[in-house]
Write a protein that holds these residues in place. Structure first.
Motif, PDB file in Angstrom:
ATOM      1  N   THR A   1     -28.204  83.397 -65.630  1.00  0.00           N
ATOM      2  CA  THR A   1     -27.535  84.723 -65.492  1.00  0.00           C
ATOM      3  C   THR A   1     -28.205  85.760 -64.353  1.00  0.00           C
ATOM      4  O   THR A   1     -27.630  86.224 -63.479  1.00  0.00           O
ATOM      5  N   LEU A   2     -29.646  85.348 -64.206  1.00  0.00           N
ATOM      6  CA  LEU A   2     -30.179  85.974 -62.989  1.00  0.00           C
ATOM      7  C   LEU A   2     -29.796  85.136 -61.650  1.00  0.00           C
ATOM      8  O   LEU A   2     -29.801  85.878 -60.738  1.00  0.00           O
ATOM      9  N   PHE A   3     -29.642  83.691 -61.954  1.00  0.00           N
ATOM     10  CA  PHE A   3     -29.001  83.122 -60.672  1.00  0.00           C
ATOM     11  C   PHE A   3     -27.606  83.588 -60.075  1.00  0.00           C
ATOM     12  O   PHE A   3     -27.526  83.928 -59.000  1.00  0.00           O
ATOM     13  N   MET A   4     -26.868  83.749 -61.174  1.00  0.00           N
ATOM     14  CA  MET A   4     -25.667  84.287 -60.961  1.00  0.00           C
ATOM     15  C   MET A   4     -25.515  85.527 -60.329  1.00  0.00           C
ATOM     16  O   MET A   4     -24.964  86.048 -59.306  1.00  0.00           O
ATOM     17  N   GLY A   5     -26.553  86.595 -60.787  1.00  0.00           N
ATOM     18  CA  GLY A   5     -26.478  87.819 -60.161  1.00  0.00           C
ATOM     19  C   GLY A   5     -27.026  87.840 -58.776  1.00  0.00           C
ATOM     20  O   GLY A   5     -26.428  88.235 -57.808  1.00  0.00           O
ATOM     21  N   TRP A   6     -28.012  86.700 -58.255  1.00  0.00           N
ATOM     22  CA  TRP A   6     -28.547  86.682 -57.022  1.00  0.00           C
ATOM     23  C   TRP A   6     -27.234  85.904 -55.968  1.00  0.00           C
ATOM     24  O   TRP A   6     -27.165  86.392 -55.259  1.00  0.00           O
ATOM     25  N   PHE A   7     -26.812  84.951 -56.553  1.00  0.00           N
ATOM     26  CA  PHE A   7     -25.514  84.395 -55.833  1.00  0.00           C
ATOM     27  C   PHE A   7     -24.440  85.342 -55.523  1.00  0.00           C
ATOM     28  O   PHE A   7     -23.910  85.214 -54.511  1.00  0.00           O
ATOM     29  N   SER A   8     -24.194  85.802 -56.633  1.00  0.00           N
ATOM     30  CA  SER A   8     -22.848  86.951 -56.183  1.00  0.00           C
ATOM     31  C   SER A   8     -23.049  87.928 -55.360  1.00  0.00           C
ATOM     32  O   SER A   8     -22.090  88.387 -54.959  1.00  0.00           O
ATOM     33  N   ARG A   9     -24.382  88.141 -55.042  1.00  0.00           N
ATOM     34  CA  ARG A   9     -24.498  89.278 -53.919  1.00  0.00           C
ATOM     35  C   ARG A   9     -24.662  88.789 -52.533  1.00  0.00           C
ATOM     36  O   ARG A   9     -24.893  89.407 -51.744  1.00  0.00           O
ATOM     37  N   ILE A  10     -24.722  87.431 -52.390  1.00  0.00           N
ATOM     38  CA  ILE A  10     -24.503  86.704 -51.258  1.00  0.00           C
ATOM     39  C   ILE A  10     -23.550  87.176 -50.308  1.00  0.00           C
ATOM     40  O   ILE A  10     -22.221  87.189 -50.528  1.00  0.00           O
ATOM     41  N   GLU A  11     -23.838  87.905 -49.063  1.00  0.00           N
ATOM     42  CA  GLU A  11     -22.638  88.395 -48.432  1.00  0.00           C
ATOM     43  C   GLU A  11     -22.404  87.342 -47.368  1.00  0.00           C
ATOM     44  O   GLU A  11     -22.843  87.217 -46.219  1.00  0.00           O
ATOM     45  N   SER A  12     -21.146  86.552 -47.628  1.00  0.00           N
ATOM     46  CA  SER A  12     -20.719  85.258 -46.787  1.00  0.00           C
ATOM     47  C   SER A  12     -19.234  85.380 -47.152  1.00  0.00           C
ATOM     48  O   SER A  12     -18.992  84.827 -48.178  1.00  0.00           O
ATOM     49  N   PRO A  13     -18.161  85.899 -46.229  1.00  0.00           N
ATOM     50  CA  PRO A  13     -16.895  85.647 -46.516  1.00  0.00           C
ATOM     51  C   PRO A  13     -16.558  84.269 -46.551  1.00  0.00           C
ATOM     52  O   PRO A  13     -15.783  84.032 -47.654  1.00  0.00           O
ATOM     53  N   ALA A  14     -17.085  83.354 -46.015  1.00  0.00           N
ATOM     54  CA  ALA A  14     -16.659  81.769 -46.103  1.00  0.00           C
ATOM     55  C   ALA A  14     -16.910  81.427 -47.589  1.00  0.00           C
ATOM     56  O   ALA A  14     -16.184  80.622 -48.120  1.00  0.00           O
ATOM     57  N   LEU A  15     -18.509  81.716 -47.868  1.00  0.00           N
ATOM     58  CA  LEU A  15     -18.640  81.249 -49.186  1.00  0.00           C
ATOM     59  C   LEU A  15     -18.162  81.881 -50.160  1.00  0.00           C
ATOM     60  O   LEU A  15     -17.895  81.400 -51.430  1.00  0.00           O
ATOM     61  N   THR A  16     -17.890  83.209 -50.015  1.00  0.00           N
ATOM     62  CA  THR A  16     -17.012  84.036 -51.107  1.00  0.00           C
ATOM     63  C   THR A  16     -15.464  83.248 -51.341  1.00  0.00           C
ATOM     64  O   THR A  16     -15.098  83.285 -52.403  1.00  0.00           O
ATOM     65  N   ARG A  17     -14.996  83.110 -50.280  1.00  0.00           N
ATOM     66  CA  ARG A  17     -13.652  82.228 -50.283  1.00  0.00           C
ATOM     67  C   ARG A  17     -13.780  81.245 -51.059  1.00  0.00           C
ATOM     68  O   ARG A  17     -12.632  80.849 -51.917  1.00  0.00           O
ATOM     69  N   LEU A  18     -14.563  80.236 -50.615  1.00  0.00           N
ATOM     70  CA  LEU A  18     -14.637  79.228 -51.588  1.00  0.00           C
ATOM     71  C   LEU A  18     -14.896  79.365 -53.108  1.00  0.00           C
ATOM     72  O   LEU A  18     -14.487  78.512 -53.605  1.00  0.00           O
ATOM     73  N   SER A  19     -15.823  80.253 -53.162  1.00  0.00           N
ATOM     74  CA  SER A  19     -16.115  80.509 -54.650  1.00  0.00           C
ATOM     75  C   SER A  19     -14.801  80.941 -55.489  1.00  0.00           C
ATOM     76  O   SER A  19     -14.696  80.452 -56.597  1.00  0.00           O
ATOM     77  N   ILE A  20     -14.218  81.986 -54.975  1.00  0.00           N
ATOM     78  CA  ILE A  20     -12.972  82.195 -55.434  1.00  0.00           C
ATOM     79  C   ILE A  20     -12.097  81.261 -55.532  1.00  0.00           C
ATOM     80  O   ILE A  20     -11.187  81.047 -56.648  1.00  0.00           O
ATOM     81  N   ALA A  21     -11.969  80.379 -54.611  1.00  0.00           N
ATOM     82  CA  ALA A  21     -10.976  79.175 -54.956  1.00  0.00           C
ATOM     83  C   ALA A  21     -11.343  78.439 -55.990  1.00  0.00           C
ATOM     84  O   ALA A  21     -10.279  77.918 -56.839  1.00  0.00           O
ATOM     85  N   VAL A  22     -12.661  78.040 -56.320  1.00  0.00           N
ATOM     86  CA  VAL A  22     -13.023  77.423 -57.410  1.00  0.00           C
ATOM     87  C   VAL A  22     -13.046  78.038 -58.563  1.00  0.00           C
ATOM     88  O   VAL A  22     -12.442  77.495 -59.671  1.00  0.00           O
TER      89      VAL A  22
END
Length: 297
Positions: free
Chosen positions: A34-55
């Motif tokens: 849960t702590l990892f997901m909290g950290w990961f979800s706050r990373i500001e990167s449009p490219a990484l976000t698009r990839l994460s949403i696609a998965v």
């Protein structure tokens, strides 16, 4: 809906698929994940976000980003906490109506017999197990309850179900079990083990009572209330009873989860569940949940 008769029923057996789902989502180190997901979800990167949403969309076919005010997100958290386009959630403003505070799938619901209610058939808990304030818990003896499960793909913001005032948030730190139906069939008193908050809604009626209990879960454990300056999460180390003074009109946004989770709505015995409120049915924020007295803030 669930009633006390459920206590005499055998606890449901899980399929092999359900057992595997439970092991994968609950036997991992929940706090650290849960702590990892909290950290990961706050990373500001449009490219990484698009990839994460696609998965994410591979596993959540009902993810409807076209309903959001924007389809471009700088972080995964921004996607989780997205706002909807105006007008997509019509609000029932009838004074005798309590509306759903969120988009959800309805879980266990129905009458509270004495102080006893259910998270799933065969899995009872008591008001006092969930709500640490004994005086507040007593108000809901023989009342009504509705469990609202926000799936990860859903709109994560929650809203005032009536015109009301909130003077305090009672935060209870706890575990981060998954709150999906599989876990509810397996972990006794699950909601009473998890991170949660108790919000008593005050309004001008001497007999009626309403309380919301948002419950966090694995990958969530973070709730933001607009009446408080900071979010409540696994890192919070402040007082459990946090004073505030916030006024809300019905439909006003009260806060949001960082991911999907659950809100349990408690109503005193003066209310009835609206026809059609049954386990397994979807409901949108603003739709009729309970009916009762005319309410004034």
């Amino acid at each position: 809906m669930d009633t006390l008769d459920s206590a005499t029923e055998p606890k449901p057996l899980l399929t092999v698929r359900e057992q595997l789902n439970f092991l994968l989502t609950n036997r991992l180190p929940r706090r650290w994940l849960t702590l990892f997901m909290g950290w990961f979800s706050r990373i500001e990167s449009p490219a990484l976000t698009r990839l994460s949403i696609a998965v994410w969309q591979l596993f959540a076919e009902d993810l409807r980003l076209q309903d959001a005010t924007t389809q471009s997100f700088r972080s995964l958290q921004a996607c989780f906490t997205r706002q909807l386009k105006p007008g997509l959630r019509p609000l029932d403003n009838s004074p005798e109506v309590v509306t759903s505070p969120c988009d959800a799938i309805i879980g266990a619901c129905g009458p509270i017999e004495g102080n006893r209610l259910f998270q799933a058939k065969g899995f009872p808990y008591t008001l006092e197990d969930l709500i640490p304030d004994a005086a507040l818990a007593r108000r809901y003896r023989n009342g009504r309850f509705v469990t609202l499960r926000l799936k990860s793909s859903m709109y994560h913001r929650f809203h005032a179900p009536v015109d009301c005032r909130v003077r305090q948030v009672n935060y209870i730190s706890g575990d981060t079990w998954n709150v999906n139906p599989i876990a509810l069939k397996k972990v006794e008193k699950l909601f009473c083990k998890n991170e949660r908050a108790v919000l008593e809604l005050e309004f001008d009626h001497p007999e009626a009572s309403l309380t919301l209990v948002p419950v966090a879960a694995i990958l969530v454990a973070s709730m933001k209330f607009h009446c408080l300056p900071e979010p409540l999460d696994l890192k919070y180390r402040g007082p459990n009873r946090i004073p505030c003074d916030a006024h809300f009109h019905k439909g006003d946004e009260m806060g949001y989860f960082q991911h999907g989770s659950t809100i349990i709505v408690f109503a005193s015995e003066h209310y009835q569940l609206s026809p059609g409120i049954t386990s397994g049915q979807p409901i949108n924020m603003g739709q009729v949940l309970l009916t009762g007295h005319q309410l004034n803030s």
